[in-house]
Write a protein that holds these residues in place. Structure first.
Motif, PDB file in Angstrom:
ATOM      1  N   ALA A 118      40.199  54.032  31.217  1.00  0.00           N
ATOM      2  CA  ALA A 118      40.062  52.414  31.447  1.00  0.00           C
ATOM      3  C   ALA A 118      38.303  52.531  32.319  1.00  0.00           C
ATOM      4  O   ALA A 118      38.098  50.966  32.442  1.00  0.00           O
ATOM      5  CB  ALA A 118      40.803  52.428  32.328  1.00  0.00           C
ATOM      6  N   SER A 119      37.683  53.605  32.310  1.00  0.00           N
ATOM      7  CA  SER A 119      36.181  53.748  32.225  1.00  0.00           C
ATOM      8  C   SER A 119      35.410  52.720  31.757  1.00  0.00           C
ATOM      9  O   SER A 119      34.641  51.885  32.543  1.00  0.00           O
ATOM     10  CB  SER A 119      35.423  55.424  33.142  1.00  0.00           C
ATOM     11  N   GLU A 120      35.642  52.922  31.038  1.00  0.00           N
ATOM     12  CA  GLU A 120      34.174  52.334  29.731  1.00  0.00           C
ATOM     13  C   GLU A 120      34.999  51.020  30.425  1.00  0.00           C
ATOM     14  O   GLU A 120      33.944  50.389  29.661  1.00  0.00           O
ATOM     15  CB  GLU A 120      34.796  52.534  28.307  1.00  0.00           C
ATOM     16  N   ARG A 121      36.164  50.256  30.355  1.00  0.00           N
ATOM     17  CA  ARG A 121      36.259  48.647  30.206  1.00  0.00           C
ATOM     18  C   ARG A 121      35.302  48.418  31.747  1.00  0.00           C
ATOM     19  O   ARG A 121      34.895  47.069  31.212  1.00  0.00           O
ATOM     20  CB  ARG A 121      37.804  48.609  29.829  1.00  0.00           C
ATOM     21  N   HIS A 122      35.817  49.100  32.124  1.00  0.00           N
ATOM     22  CA  HIS A 122      35.697  48.880  34.109  1.00  0.00           C
ATOM     23  C   HIS A 122      33.886  48.615  34.217  1.00  0.00           C
ATOM     24  O   HIS A 122      33.584  47.434  34.651  1.00  0.00           O
ATOM     25  CB  HIS A 122      36.313  49.613  35.332  1.00  0.00           C
ATOM     26  N   LEU A 123      33.459  49.063  33.349  1.00  0.00           N
ATOM     27  CA  LEU A 123      31.915  49.926  33.804  1.00  0.00           C
ATOM     28  C   LEU A 123      31.102  48.115  32.604  1.00  0.00           C
ATOM     29  O   LEU A 123      30.112  47.756  33.028  1.00  0.00           O
ATOM     30  CB  LEU A 123      31.309  51.010  33.006  1.00  0.00           C
ATOM     31  N   GLU A 124      31.796  47.306  32.333  1.00  0.00           N
ATOM     32  CA  GLU A 124      31.256  45.992  31.582  1.00  0.00           C
ATOM     33  C   GLU A 124      31.145  44.817  32.807  1.00  0.00           C
ATOM     34  O   GLU A 124      30.040  44.265  32.299  1.00  0.00           O
ATOM     35  CB  GLU A 124      32.381  46.147  30.063  1.00  0.00           C
ATOM     36  N   ASP A 125      31.767  45.160  33.456  1.00  0.00           N
ATOM     37  CA  ASP A 125      31.182  44.416  34.094  1.00  0.00           C
ATOM     38  C   ASP A 125      30.130  44.658  34.931  1.00  0.00           C
ATOM     39  O   ASP A 125      29.920  43.543  35.961  1.00  0.00           O
ATOM     40  CB  ASP A 125      32.549  43.864  35.086  1.00  0.00           C
ATOM     41  N   GLU A 132      22.110  50.176  32.189  1.00  0.00           N
ATOM     42  CA  GLU A 132      21.665  49.513  33.184  1.00  0.00           C
ATOM     43  C   GLU A 132      22.358  48.700  34.561  1.00  0.00           C
ATOM     44  O   GLU A 132      23.489  47.687  33.473  1.00  0.00           O
ATOM     45  CB  GLU A 132      20.391  48.544  32.433  1.00  0.00           C
ATOM     46  N   PRO A 133      21.914  48.535  35.218  1.00  0.00           N
ATOM     47  CA  PRO A 133      22.886  47.922  36.371  1.00  0.00           C
ATOM     48  C   PRO A 133      23.151  46.487  36.644  1.00  0.00           C
ATOM     49  O   PRO A 133      21.648  45.493  36.003  1.00  0.00           O
ATOM     50  CB  PRO A 133      22.102  48.306  37.941  1.00  0.00           C
ATOM     51  N   LEU A 134      23.838  45.571  36.558  1.00  0.00           N
ATOM     52  CA  LEU A 134      23.752  43.765  36.115  1.00  0.00           C
ATOM     53  C   LEU A 134      23.222  43.507  37.040  1.00  0.00           C
ATOM     54  O   LEU A 134      22.791  42.015  37.541  1.00  0.00           O
ATOM     55  CB  LEU A 134      25.171  43.754  35.333  1.00  0.00           C
ATOM     56  N   ASP A 135      23.152  44.118  38.281  1.00  0.00           N
ATOM     57  CA  ASP A 135      22.949  43.846  39.719  1.00  0.00           C
ATOM     58  C   ASP A 135      22.040  44.515  40.736  1.00  0.00           C
ATOM     59  O   ASP A 135      21.637  45.934  40.095  1.00  0.00           O
ATOM     60  CB  ASP A 135      24.255  42.841  41.317  1.00  0.00           C
ATOM     61  N   ASP A 136      21.264  44.416  41.922  1.00  0.00           N
ATOM     62  CA  ASP A 136      20.642  45.453  42.544  1.00  0.00           C
ATOM     63  C   ASP A 136      21.827  46.343  43.630  1.00  0.00           C
ATOM     64  O   ASP A 136      21.261  46.921  44.908  1.00  0.00           O
ATOM     65  CB  ASP A 136      19.710  44.642  43.423  1.00  0.00           C
ATOM     66  N   GLN A 137      22.952  46.519  43.197  1.00  0.00           N
ATOM     67  CA  GLN A 137      23.795  46.720  44.154  1.00  0.00           C
ATOM     68  C   GLN A 137      24.185  48.259  43.828  1.00  0.00           C
ATOM     69  O   GLN A 137      24.857  49.046  44.662  1.00  0.00           O
ATOM     70  CB  GLN A 137      25.180  46.363  44.655  1.00  0.00           C
ATOM     71  N   ARG A 138      23.338  47.937  42.485  1.00  0.00           N
ATOM     72  CA  ARG A 138      24.018  49.882  41.981  1.00  0.00           C
ATOM     73  C   ARG A 138      22.306  50.282  41.084  1.00  0.00           C
ATOM     74  O   ARG A 138      21.523  50.237  41.078  1.00  0.00           O
ATOM     75  CB  ARG A 138      25.248  50.084  41.573  1.00  0.00           C
ATOM     76  N   TYR A 139      22.365  51.863  40.229  1.00  0.00           N
ATOM     77  CA  TYR A 139      21.495  52.338  40.115  1.00  0.00           C
ATOM     78  C   TYR A 139      21.572  52.481  38.833  1.00  0.00           C
ATOM     79  O   TYR A 139      22.541  52.716  38.241  1.00  0.00           O
ATOM     80  CB  TYR A 139      20.853  53.636  41.158  1.00  0.00           C
ATOM     81  N   GLY A 140      20.668  52.845  37.707  1.00  0.00           N
ATOM     82  CA  GLY A 140      20.870  52.596  36.644  1.00  0.00           C
ATOM     83  C   GLY A 140      20.786  54.034  35.841  1.00  0.00           C
ATOM     84  O   GLY A 140      20.478  55.110  36.691  1.00  0.00           O
ATOM     85  N   ARG A 141      20.844  54.341  34.546  1.00  0.00           N
ATOM     86  CA  ARG A 141      20.720  55.979  34.687  1.00  0.00           C
ATOM     87  C   ARG A 141      20.211  55.996  33.268  1.00  0.00           C
ATOM     88  O   ARG A 141      20.318  55.217  31.984  1.00  0.00           O
ATOM     89  CB  ARG A 141      22.278  56.572  34.526  1.00  0.00           C
ATOM     90  N   ASP A 148      30.102  44.727  44.440  1.00  0.00           N
ATOM     91  CA  ASP A 148      31.667  44.800  43.428  1.00  0.00           C
ATOM     92  C   ASP A 148      31.522  45.905  42.864  1.00  0.00           C
ATOM     93  O   ASP A 148      31.156  46.150  42.017  1.00  0.00           O
ATOM     94  CB  ASP A 148      30.823  43.809  42.612  1.00  0.00           C
ATOM     95  N   GLY A 149      33.085  45.675  42.697  1.00  0.00           N
ATOM     96  CA  GLY A 149      33.700  46.716  41.487  1.00  0.00           C
ATOM     97  C   GLY A 149      34.030  48.089  42.081  1.00  0.00           C
ATOM     98  O   GLY A 149      33.974  49.227  41.781  1.00  0.00           O
ATOM     99  N   PHE A 150      33.470  47.932  43.178  1.00  0.00           N
ATOM    100  CA  PHE A 150      33.967  50.613  44.112  1.00  0.00           C
ATOM    101  C   PHE A 150      35.501  49.560  44.661  1.00  0.00           C
ATOM    102  O   PHE A 150      35.543  47.706  44.884  1.00  0.00           O
ATOM    103  CB  PHE A 150      32.936  49.557  45.006  1.00  0.00           C
ATOM    104  N   GLU A 151      36.056  50.833  44.457  1.00  0.00           N
ATOM    105  CA  GLU A 151      36.891  50.471  44.708  1.00  0.00           C
ATOM    106  C   GLU A 151      37.674  52.289  44.925  1.00  0.00           C
ATOM    107  O   GLU A 151      37.001  53.217  45.075  1.00  0.00           O
ATOM    108  CB  GLU A 151      38.332  50.718  43.393  1.00  0.00           C
TER     109      GLU A 151
END
Length: 307
Positions: free
Chosen positions: A100-107, A130-139, A202-205
């Motif tokens: 499920a994680s890879e599907r969830h990450l796409e958003d 690459e993050p799609l917003d400014d709410q998280r870091y990239g890797r 967004d997306g944090f559960e």
């Protein structure tokens, strides 16, 4: 206070990993790495380079009767040993099934393949996350092309600057566990606790943690994640103990946002920690509210300064 109680959930069948074909996309490589991080038994040496300098580590990951055990021992600097048991991912995203994680990450992230390299004398596939917003870091992530185990990770802040590099320097005889890995789930939901964050990225559960980790004395903890990044939220009753200074503090590669205020009719300290932009952690801390309509914003402004 309610406590989080861990119970068994659907296990991971590690034998199925050997039957999968070689990944061909960034998403499938990332998903394979999640399975590998749980299912391979190995020992390793690693180096971590961050704002606090260079540290070397000895790592081990074992599975006994379906239960994981991971140990990280620092070999220089202040002595420290970190141990985790039972179904917790090595690169974040606790409680999310690898499929499920890879599907969830796409958003929330854009994943792409960026060629091959050589890490710890092993051929590695490089992923850009690459993050799609400014709410998280990239890797940037390098995965062993044979096992998909993570060999190197570079954490990038909101400006794309490297803030930490973690690299395996020696990976010793990784061996696939032939069996199922126990997983944990929680019986409770956020609504069953008297306090909750009023805002999350967004997306944090909510993520799975063991019952013994969910509450320690007067300190209550929750963990939230988006499948890659996590944040830890602590709420503690104030009863004369020394408090942390309100505001944002750097803790190595992580930050911590601290707030004092009245929640549930009592003064409390709220701490939010994670490898996320400081402004995000601070917003989460300021949003924590008590069920029943407490005016937490006003309470926060009226809180006393620490000693």
């Amino acid at each position: 206070m309610a406590r989080e109680e861990a119970t068994s959930a659907d296990p991971l069948d590690c034998t199925a990993l050997a039957e999968q074909e070689t990944p061909t996309s960034a998403d499938s490589w990332f998903g394979r790495s999640r399975w590998a991080s749980h299912c391979y038994i190995f020992q390793a040496r690693a180096v971590r380079i961050g704002v606090d300098g260079v540290r070397t580590l000895a790592l081990s990951h074992d599975v006994t009767d379906g239960v994981e055990r991971e140990v990280a021992r620092f070999l220089d600097g202040p002595p420290a040993v970190h141990e985790r048991r039972g179904g917790i991912g090595r690169l974040g995203g606790e409680g999310i099934h690898p499929d499920a994680s890879e599907r969830h990450l796409e958003d929330f992230y854009r994943l792409r393949l960026a060629g091959e390299s050589r890490i710890a004398s092993r051929r590695a596939v490089r992923l850009e996350i690459e993050p799609l917003d400014d709410q998280r870091y990239g890797r940037r992530l390098w995965l062993d092309s044979s096992t998909a185990l993570p060999l190197k990770q570079v954490l990038l802040d909101e400006r794309g600057r490297a803030v930490e590099t973690f690299q395996i320097t020696e990976l010793r005889d990784p061996r696939l566990y032939q069996g199922e890995i126990e997983r944990l789930s929680r019986n409770d939901t956020p609504s069953e606790r008297p306090w909750r964050p009023g805002w999350l990225p967004d997306g944090f559960e909510p993520q799975t943690i063991a019952a013994s980790d969910g509450s320690r004395g007067e300190v209550e903890q929750r963990i939230y994640g988006d499948g890659l990044a996590t944040l830890s939220l602590f709420v503690e009753s104030v009863s004369g103990q020394e408090l942390l200074k309100p505001g944002v503090h750097r803790l190595g590669v992580s930050h911590a946002a601290v707030r004092h205020g009245e929640l549930g009719g009592r003064p409390r300290q709220v701490v939010v920690m994670g490898e996320l932009p400081p402004s995000v952690l601070q917003r989460v801390a300021e949003s924590v509210e008590w069920r029943g309509g407490q005016n937490t914003a006003a309470s926060s402004r009226d809180s006393a300064s620490p000693p």
